[in-house]
Design an enzyme around this catalytic site. Structure first.
Site, PDB file in Angstrom:
ATOM      1  CB  CYS A 195      -0.927   0.014   1.209  1.00  0.00           C
ATOM      2  SG  CYS A 195      -0.059   0.049   2.807  1.00  0.00           S
ATOM      3  CB  CYS A 200       9.882 -11.181   3.701  1.00  0.00           C
ATOM      4  SG  CYS A 200       9.958 -12.957   3.336  1.00  0.00           S
ATOM      5  CB  CYS A 252       2.243  -1.934   6.839  1.00  0.00           C
ATOM      6  SG  CYS A 252       0.709  -1.994   5.888  1.00  0.00           S
ATOM      7  CG  HIS A 275      -0.966  -4.745   3.382  1.00  0.00           C
ATOM      8  ND1 HIS A 275      -0.908  -3.369   3.288  1.00  0.00           N
ATOM      9  CD2 HIS A 275      -2.190  -5.101   2.927  1.00  0.00           C
ATOM     10  CE1 HIS A 275      -2.044  -2.906   2.783  1.00  0.00           C
ATOM     11  NE2 HIS A 275      -2.838  -3.936   2.566  1.00  0.00           N
ATOM     12  CG  HIS A 310       8.116 -15.909   1.614  1.00  0.00           C
ATOM     13  ND1 HIS A 310       8.587 -14.855   0.846  1.00  0.00           N
ATOM     14  CD2 HIS A 310       8.472 -17.034   0.939  1.00  0.00           C
ATOM     15  CE1 HIS A 310       9.174 -15.327  -0.233  1.00  0.00           C
ATOM     16  NE2 HIS A 310       9.107 -16.653  -0.209  1.00  0.00           N
ATOM     17  CB  CYS A 353      13.248  -3.660  28.804  1.00  0.00           C
ATOM     18  SG  CYS A 353      11.500  -3.197  28.653  1.00  0.00           S
ATOM     19  CG  HIS A 407      12.738   0.848  27.452  1.00  0.00           C
ATOM     20  ND1 HIS A 407      12.987  -0.463  27.099  1.00  0.00           N
ATOM     21  CD2 HIS A 407      13.948   1.387  27.782  1.00  0.00           C
ATOM     22  CE1 HIS A 407      14.290  -0.703  27.199  1.00  0.00           C
ATOM     23  NE2 HIS A 407      14.890   0.399  27.617  1.00  0.00           N
TER      24      HIS A 407
END
Length: 557
Positions: free
Chosen positions: A53, A63, A71, A79, A90, A194, A486
């Site tokens: 897109c 990939c 995305c 996608h 894949h 983390c 985080h």
């Protein structure tokens, strides 16, 4: 998210067919942001876009087979998943924002030590492209030999550094200097871990915990022989502690510990971000449960002598007073931490001398402790049974600390859930905290005497033998939003602060720590000549049973 603990079969199939070629290719694109995070970027100038897109929003994945980018905005617009379904085989891709492997067939992040090594070679060492096939064949790595074959250490990095840049690695301001105190070693992020790394750094530098493991009081061989359990967090921490305090500066990968924790806490086993406080409590419980099986200890009756309770165990006192007759009912509850609410009604300066402020309404750690020990009138819907009145009456409840632990863990409640809005949120309010903390105002003897007008009377138990003065040695902070934050740890060694951000160790100033959003604060009890357990918090390690002496660790408190 999938919580399976078995190695990803799709990743195994990929590596059998393609080896490490994809990892070597990705290594060329690894970049480090100014804040020290790794990301994947094929071009310095072009914005990465989805090949379907041409969009750049949401998560973007590369990939590993065809290098196409796709995305993932939502379940209805994914996608990356479409690419997996249209291109057979894949399934494995790389999240370009986090530099982490993802299997779309399993719908989960996956960990692979070879991929981790590819990212770390580029991120930490800055050596450019290093052929991993050659690394694997020419150098032997120390392994821990468990399912999935995860590597426990990154010895190869030290060899490469020693031959290329003189033994120290420099990446901007993130220096791993030989002059840093022993025990400062980064921990690799294994995929949203983390929370684990931050808690491990604090645990490893808690003097009673550190002294216990470095003095050889946990015998892994004996533990394996006497226990039928295959997974033992104490054994894993013993291994990590030896590696961290070995003097090796290369980042360490605590994969075996993560795997063991998964097996012992399968309800939390996934690569999603976890709450650091929940993880901390879970680790302490798992260690206690293991020692309870082998040594017949009991946490509930207060006589547990396992390492975590010797270090963190305290005793809370709860006094509930009937407002009608004045009868007081007292109960005691063991604790390994104290959870504190923000005091949103601060209208005075905290009485603790080191923590001064001329601004009214500033939240301070001591004001949170004041709130914790302040008398609380229970509502009419919380009436409790009064033994004197023989009926339910309105009452006042007051908490205090009967027994202080050697290591005081204070948990600041930054995450709250609204039942009305049915939503959770993070409290971003700044909280000041003192480096030296006097807990005298919050112990039971002080609270009870204050309640009775400071009258002099005999108080059960001798609290004078325990020091009420504490010194901070570790702070766990949380930055970012509730869903995508985080965790980092700040360690205070030799009165100098060091930021532990996963694999990165950085020297920082006091102001940096004071400005952070603290979530967990760890204080160690200052030595008291009359305190019988003072040896556990000292800076010098005792000799092992075999007579071997251990080095003193600088700046433990």
């Amino acid at each position: 998210m999938s919580t399976t603990l078995n190695p990803c079969n799709h990743l195994s199939d990929y590596k059998q067919r393609y080896g490490l070629k994809g990892f070597n290719l990705i290594q060329k694109w690894v970049k480090t942001s100014p804040c020290g995070k790794t990301l994947i970027s094929r071009s310095k100038s072009e914005i990465p876009r989805c090949s379907f897109c041409c969009g750049y929003e949401g998560r973007l994945y590369i990939c590993l087979i065809c290098s196409s980018m796709s995305c993932s905005l939502s379940s209805g617009s994914n996608h990356a998943l479409l690419h997996t379904k249209t291109q057979i085989g894949h399934e494995i891709a790389v999240d370009i924002q986090r530099s982490e492997l993802y299997c779309f067939a399993c719908d989960d992040q996956v960990y692979d030590p070879d991929f981790d090594r590819a990212v770390m070679c580029e991120q930490v060492l800055g050596l450019g492209n290093v052929n991993l096939e050659g690394v694997r064949s020419n150098n032997k790595r120390k392994r821990l030999g468990f399912e999935g074959g995860l590597s426990s250490d990154f010895k190869i990095m030290k060899r490469v550094v020693g031959s290329g840049v003189g033994g120290d690695w420099d990446h901007g301001r993130r220096l791993s200097k030989s002059c840093f105190p022993v025990g400062l070693r980064g921990l690799n992020n294994l995929g949203n871990t983390c929370f684990m790394n931050s808690v491990l750094q604090a645990l490893l530098h808690a003097p009673p915990i550190r002294n216990y493991f470095l003095s050889g009081r946990h015998d892994r061989d004996t533990c394996r022989k006497t226990s039928s359990d295959r997974f033992c967090l104490s054994c894993d921490i013993d291994i990590i502690c030896s590696a961290v305090f070995s003097g090796d500066r290369a980042p360490y990968s605590p994969a075996q510990f993560l795997y063991s924790w998964w097996r012992l806490s399968e309800n939390l086993a996934c690569y999603e971000q976890q709450d650091a406080h929940e993880f901390f409590m879970s680790v302490l419980d798992r260690i206690h449960e293991k020692e309870e099986k082998t040594k017949n200890t009991n946490k509930d009756n207060g006589d547990c002598h396992c390492v975590v309770h010797r270090a963190f165990s305290g005793l809370l006192r709860s006094d509930v007073t009937c407002t009608t007759c004045g009868f007081t009912s007292t109960t005691y509850d063991p604790c390994v931490d104290i959870s504190l609410d923000f005091n949103t009604n601060v209208d005075h300066i905290s009485p603790n001398k080191p923590q001064k402020s001329t601004d009214l309404g500033i939240s301070t750690l001591t004001s949170c402790l004041d709130l914790f020990t302040r008398p609380e009138k229970l509502g009419s819907d919380q009436k409790l049974y009064c033994q004197s009145c023989q009926q339910r009456q309105e009452s006042v409840k007051q908490m205090s600390i009967k027994k202080l632990p050697l290591v005081l863990c204070l948990h600041v409640k930054r995450f709250e859930h609204s039942l009305v809005r049915k939503a959770s949120r993070k409290i971003d309010r700044h909280l000041q905290f003192p480096f030296s903390l006097d807990m005298t105002p919050y112990v039971s003897s002080s609270i009870v005497r204050k309640r009775f007008g400071n009258r002099i009377f005999a108080f059960e138990g001798d609290e004078s033998e325990f020091s009420t003065n504490f010194e901070v040695f570790a702070v766990i902070t949380h930055s970012g939003m509730l869903e995508s934050g985080h965790y980092m740890t700040y360690l205070r060694l030799n009165e100098q602060w060091y930021k532990c951000d996963d694999a990165w160790i950085t020297e920082v100033d006091d102001e940096v720590v004071r400005a952070s959003q603290i979530y967990l604060v760890f204080y160690v009890q200052k030595s008291n000549s009359s305190h019988k357990s003072g040896e556990d918090v000292g800076c010098h390690l005792r000799s092992s049973p075999s007579g071997d002496s251990f080095m003193s660790i600088a700046g433990c408190c």
